[in-house]
Design an enzyme around this catalytic site. Sequence first.
Site, short mmCIF file in Angstrom:
data_model
loop_
_atom_site.label_atom_id
_atom_site.label_comp_id
_atom_site.label_asym_id
_atom_site.label_seq_id
_atom_site.Cartn_x
_atom_site.Cartn_y
_atom_site.Cartn_z
N HIS A 134 5.10 -8.47 -5.66
CA HIS A 134 5.72 -8.93 -4.52
C HIS A 134 5.76 -10.48 -4.73
O HIS A 134 4.62 -10.98 -5.01
CB HIS A 134 5.29 -8.43 -3.24
N ASP A 211 -3.44 -6.04 -3.05
CA ASP A 211 -2.43 -6.21 -1.95
C ASP A 211 -2.20 -4.95 -1.33
O ASP A 211 -1.53 -3.92 -2.27
CB ASP A 211 -1.28 -6.85 -2.83
N GLN A 214 1.64 -1.92 0.70
CA GLN A 214 2.30 -0.52 0.45
C GLN A 214 1.42 0.69 0.31
O GLN A 214 1.90 1.79 0.22
CB GLN A 214 3.15 -0.59 -0.71
N LYS A 237 3.92 -2.49 8.83
CA LYS A 237 4.53 -1.43 7.83
C LYS A 237 3.82 -0.20 8.24
O LYS A 237 3.68 0.57 7.36
CB LYS A 237 4.04 -1.98 6.31
N CYS A 376 12.06 -9.15 -2.93
CA CYS A 376 11.00 -9.98 -3.31
C CYS A 376 10.11 -9.60 -4.57
O CYS A 376 9.08 -10.00 -4.49
CB CYS A 376 10.06 -10.09 -2.03
#
Length: 420
Positions: A134, A211, A214, A237, A376
């Site tokens: 991202h 990261d 997600q 999220k 993104c």
Amino acid sequence: METIKTKSCDEELDPSLFRPDFPILRKVLRDGIPLVYLDNAATTQRPRQVIAAIVDIYEHHYSNVHRGIHTLADETTELYEGARDRVREFLNAAEREEIVFTAGATAGINLVARAWGDANLRPGDEILLTEMEHHSNMVPWYQLAERTGAVVRHLPLTDDGRLDLSALPHMLTEKTKILAVTAVSNVLGTINPVQDLIPAAHAVGAKVLVDGAQSVPHHRTDVQRLDADFLVFSGHKMLGPTGVGVLYGKREILEAMPPFLGGGSMIHEVTLDGFVPGDLPARFEAGTPPIVGAIGLGAAIDYLTSVGLSRIESHERRLTQKLYVALAEIEGVRILGTEPSLRGGIVSFVLNDLHAQDLAHLLDRYGVAVRAGHHCAMPLHRRYGVPTSARASFYLYNTSEDIDHLIDAILRARRLAHRK
Ligand code: PMP
């Protein structure tokens, strides 16, 4: 806190049990069309338990934290620090001091790039990213490279949307100072083998930032087992509020890092000559922190924990499998990325005769909310030769019927577009 309907861990998740907890899912759009929300990778919806926790704090406990000596300040501080304990437990971090509340995943990556990066990188050092990151996990590292003279490299991708691990031995070397990698791609849904990448990076002396934007909302994350140096994610999220996220960092690394933002709360002492930084985690939480956000995130974690992350993961896998098969049967559809068994609940695709944005507009007419654009991740789209894609992404409240609606809406959108 209201009780949540739990079932045994092994039992298949039944979304109809949870949907009533999400008031927004009852929303009826124009002409009586019900909402089909498939944009969860962008942001999820909130259950009333989280909304109630937020209302409760504003109505009964709200004050600033760590400052006052009055009752409300004590109550709010207890709730805020209680949320930190919930996050620690959720991630299985060794210590609560390793949990820093931030404004979100982006803020966490910027914090590390600034505080750790500026202190540790020299000209010629390498930062290893992947082509599927991202922009939030690219731009802060480009900025760090500009400031320090370090070099950014990218692990390439295979044609079917996985990291090309054959490139790892020559890209991950003694020059690499940090590997920053997403655990799950926000476009392809690919679940990356971070459990293998982390020891490989450590073997050459590099730090690793995962990261988790997600992954943390959908898969069980154990930072001690992973041995990640840093992990970031966002509350919005995972059923929590916007404006709050978490940076996990190993204590000894955070302790050695200079503070990033300066201000109230992050100091031991300020004199006319300078300041002495405070202890962890306050040292990285300058100013008034996201108090209500963190408490709301704590409530979201309670909700997710009581449903069970492994059940959520299996549920999303079933939905992904169904969508994948149904999409593959439609002529002129190209699904980006790998087979369903290697991905989380994210499916991005393009049609050969309808632009992704036009498709998303038309799907909206039928009540179906998907994301369209580059998500993104411009370099990723360039890699696969498409400027944009449409993306459907799931969470615990999505149903098999949602996919039927999506497929039906795609077919209708296509007919409508060609009639014009
Ligand atoms: N990384 C990934 C993989 C993401 O999907 C996102 C959000 N789309 C981010 C980072 C940034 O998250 P936020 O905007 O909440 O900071």
